[in-house]
Write an enzyme that holds these catalytic residues in place. Structure first.
Site, mmCIF file in Angstrom:
data_model
loop_
_atom_site.group_PDB
_atom_site.id
_atom_site.type_symbol
_atom_site.label_atom_id
_atom_site.label_comp_id
_atom_site.label_asym_id
_atom_site.label_seq_id
_atom_site.Cartn_x
_atom_site.Cartn_y
_atom_site.Cartn_z
ATOM 1 N N LYS A 168 33.403 46.967 46.691
ATOM 2 C CA LYS A 168 33.142 46.866 45.248
ATOM 3 C C LYS A 168 31.465 46.256 44.938
ATOM 4 O O LYS A 168 31.150 47.120 43.941
ATOM 5 C CB LYS A 168 33.547 46.313 44.089
ATOM 6 C CG LYS A 168 35.179 47.960 44.609
ATOM 7 C CD LYS A 168 36.281 47.437 43.121
ATOM 8 C CE LYS A 168 36.495 46.177 42.981
ATOM 9 N NZ LYS A 168 37.783 46.109 44.351
ATOM 10 N N ARG A 215 42.076 46.143 35.562
ATOM 11 C CA ARG A 215 42.799 46.473 36.857
ATOM 12 C C ARG A 215 44.458 45.952 36.705
ATOM 13 O O ARG A 215 45.682 46.142 36.587
ATOM 14 C CB ARG A 215 43.020 44.801 37.028
ATOM 15 C CG ARG A 215 42.684 44.756 38.692
ATOM 16 C CD ARG A 215 42.001 43.465 38.562
ATOM 17 N NE ARG A 215 42.113 42.966 40.519
ATOM 18 C CZ ARG A 215 40.781 42.325 40.803
ATOM 19 N NH1 ARG A 215 39.154 41.949 39.874
ATOM 20 N NH2 ARG A 215 40.920 42.095 41.511
ATOM 21 N N ARG A 268 35.037 38.047 55.752
ATOM 22 C CA ARG A 268 34.624 38.059 54.703
ATOM 23 C C ARG A 268 34.474 36.059 54.380
ATOM 24 O O ARG A 268 33.487 35.455 53.603
ATOM 25 C CB ARG A 268 34.928 38.420 53.213
ATOM 26 C CG ARG A 268 34.042 38.048 51.681
ATOM 27 C CD ARG A 268 34.176 39.442 51.136
ATOM 28 N NE ARG A 268 34.831 38.524 50.073
ATOM 29 C CZ ARG A 268 35.308 39.743 49.019
ATOM 30 N NH1 ARG A 268 35.172 40.626 49.173
ATOM 31 N NH2 ARG A 268 36.414 39.093 48.352
ATOM 32 N N ARG A 325 34.975 31.692 49.626
ATOM 33 C CA ARG A 325 36.241 31.709 48.348
ATOM 34 C C ARG A 325 37.982 31.458 48.964
ATOM 35 O O ARG A 325 37.938 32.192 49.815
ATOM 36 C CB ARG A 325 36.274 33.616 47.760
ATOM 37 C CG ARG A 325 34.937 33.617 47.384
ATOM 38 C CD ARG A 325 35.009 35.590 46.634
ATOM 39 N NE ARG A 325 36.688 35.982 46.444
ATOM 40 C CZ ARG A 325 36.632 36.755 45.518
ATOM 41 N NH1 ARG A 325 35.496 37.398 45.544
ATOM 42 N NH2 ARG A 325 37.552 37.558 45.500
ATOM 43 N N ARG A 338 46.739 39.569 46.874
ATOM 44 C CA ARG A 338 45.511 40.990 45.801
ATOM 45 C C ARG A 338 46.213 41.918 46.338
ATOM 46 O O ARG A 338 46.254 42.846 45.306
ATOM 47 C CB ARG A 338 44.545 39.946 46.441
ATOM 48 C CG ARG A 338 44.613 38.507 46.360
ATOM 49 C CD ARG A 338 43.448 38.061 47.006
ATOM 50 N NE ARG A 338 41.978 38.633 46.392
ATOM 51 C CZ ARG A 338 41.000 38.464 47.198
ATOM 52 N NH1 ARG A 338 40.885 38.113 48.441
ATOM 53 N NH2 ARG A 338 39.930 38.807 46.984
HETATM 54 P P1 AMP Z 1 37.862 39.707 42.437
HETATM 55 O O1 AMP Z 1 36.125 39.387 42.823
HETATM 56 O O2 AMP Z 1 38.160 40.936 41.870
HETATM 57 O O3 AMP Z 1 38.358 39.804 43.420
HETATM 58 O O4 AMP Z 1 38.689 38.784 41.224
HETATM 59 C C1 AMP Z 1 39.184 37.632 42.117
HETATM 60 C C2 AMP Z 1 40.254 37.550 41.209
HETATM 61 O O5 AMP Z 1 39.829 37.414 40.094
HETATM 62 C C3 AMP Z 1 42.218 38.182 41.209
HETATM 63 O O6 AMP Z 1 42.554 37.938 42.817
HETATM 64 C C4 AMP Z 1 42.607 38.096 40.182
HETATM 65 O O7 AMP Z 1 43.013 36.825 39.781
HETATM 66 C C5 AMP Z 1 41.215 37.453 38.840
HETATM 67 N N1 AMP Z 1 40.515 39.042 38.187
HETATM 68 C C6 AMP Z 1 39.430 39.680 38.215
HETATM 69 N N2 AMP Z 1 39.164 40.629 37.665
HETATM 70 C C7 AMP Z 1 40.908 40.317 36.909
HETATM 71 C C8 AMP Z 1 41.417 41.361 36.087
HETATM 72 N N3 AMP Z 1 40.108 42.360 35.535
HETATM 73 N N4 AMP Z 1 42.164 41.444 35.677
HETATM 74 C C9 AMP Z 1 43.091 40.218 35.938
HETATM 75 N N5 AMP Z 1 42.870 38.847 36.900
HETATM 76 C C10 AMP Z 1 41.745 39.653 37.296
#
Ligand code: AMP
Length: 190
Positions: free
Chosen positions: A14, A89, A128, A134, A146
């Site tokens: 994404k 989400r 990654r 991260r 996740r």
């Molecule tokens: P991402 O960078 O989108 O993979 O997000 C990393 C982490 O941030 C996720 O595993 C969640 O802990 C938190 N996170 C990101 N976006 C959301 C969301 N829309 N709702 C809840 N938690 C989020």
């Protein structure tokens, strides 16, 4: 406005595709993961709270991310449109987003889902993690958590947009250009 939800599990691509889409279409990229990591790096209270959950692979509370998105929509009133990446989400987040956009006379144009199988995701995220720095990419247990969070809480969001006839799905395995071409084709039909 062109308001696109880019949907898919962690590691589906994404972020990569969002970068290309904002370059081509001049849209604003709203990634709740990036916004949360920004809060962490600034050492805010919100960031500290979120970090615990993010490091274990759990979603942060709906009201936290909805608040962040609401602020960003207000701060970008003249935008041509938005790409929502990693948001919504949960179904509650999708409902809240509809409400926020509706209050501005706007709506989601399309959800585009990138389809990638769980084994491939795990491999991509581990790879990654070698460069991304991260913490949630480095640990196989957190990665699996996740993906489980995605399957349990996020996958139902597709149904929300299917009901509105806005859902399109594409194969998320292939070259970056191939996948970008497929997304772009969907945008052109809008
Ligand atoms: P991402 O960078 O989108 O993979 O997000 C990393 C982490 O941030 C996720 O595993 C969640 O802990 C938190 N996170 C990101 N976006 C959301 C969301 N829309 N709702 C809840 N938690 C989020």
């Amino acid at each position: 406005m062109l308001n696109l939800v880019l949907f898919g599990p962690p590691g589906a691509g994404k972020g990569t595709q969002s970068q290309k889409l904002i370059e081509k279409h001049g849209l604003i990229h709203l990634s709740t993961g990036d916004l949360l990591r920004g809060e962490i790096s600034q050492g805010t209270e919100l960031g500290l709270e979120a970090k615990k959950l993010m490091d274990e692979g759990t979603l942060v509370p709906d009201e936290v991310v909805i608040g962040m998105i609401s602020n960003k929509l207000d701060a970008n009133k003249d935008a041509k449109g938005f790409i929502f990446d990693g948001f919504p989400r949960t179904v509650a987040q999708a409902e809240a987003l509809d409400g926020l956009l509706d209050s501005k006379g706007e709506s989601i144009s399309r959800m585009v889902a990138l389809e990638v199988g769980d084994d491939e995701l795990e491999n991509r995220l581990l790879l990654r993690g070698k460069d991304s720095g991260r913490p949630d990419d480095a640990n196989p247990e957190v990665i699996r958590k996740r993906i489980k969070e995605y399957n349990d809480k996020t996958a139902p969001v597709a149904g929300f947009y299917k009901k509105q006839d806005k859902f399109k799905s594409i194969n998320g395995i292939g070259s970056i250009e191939q996948i970008f071409g497929a997304i772009d084709k969907i945008i052109k039909t809008y």
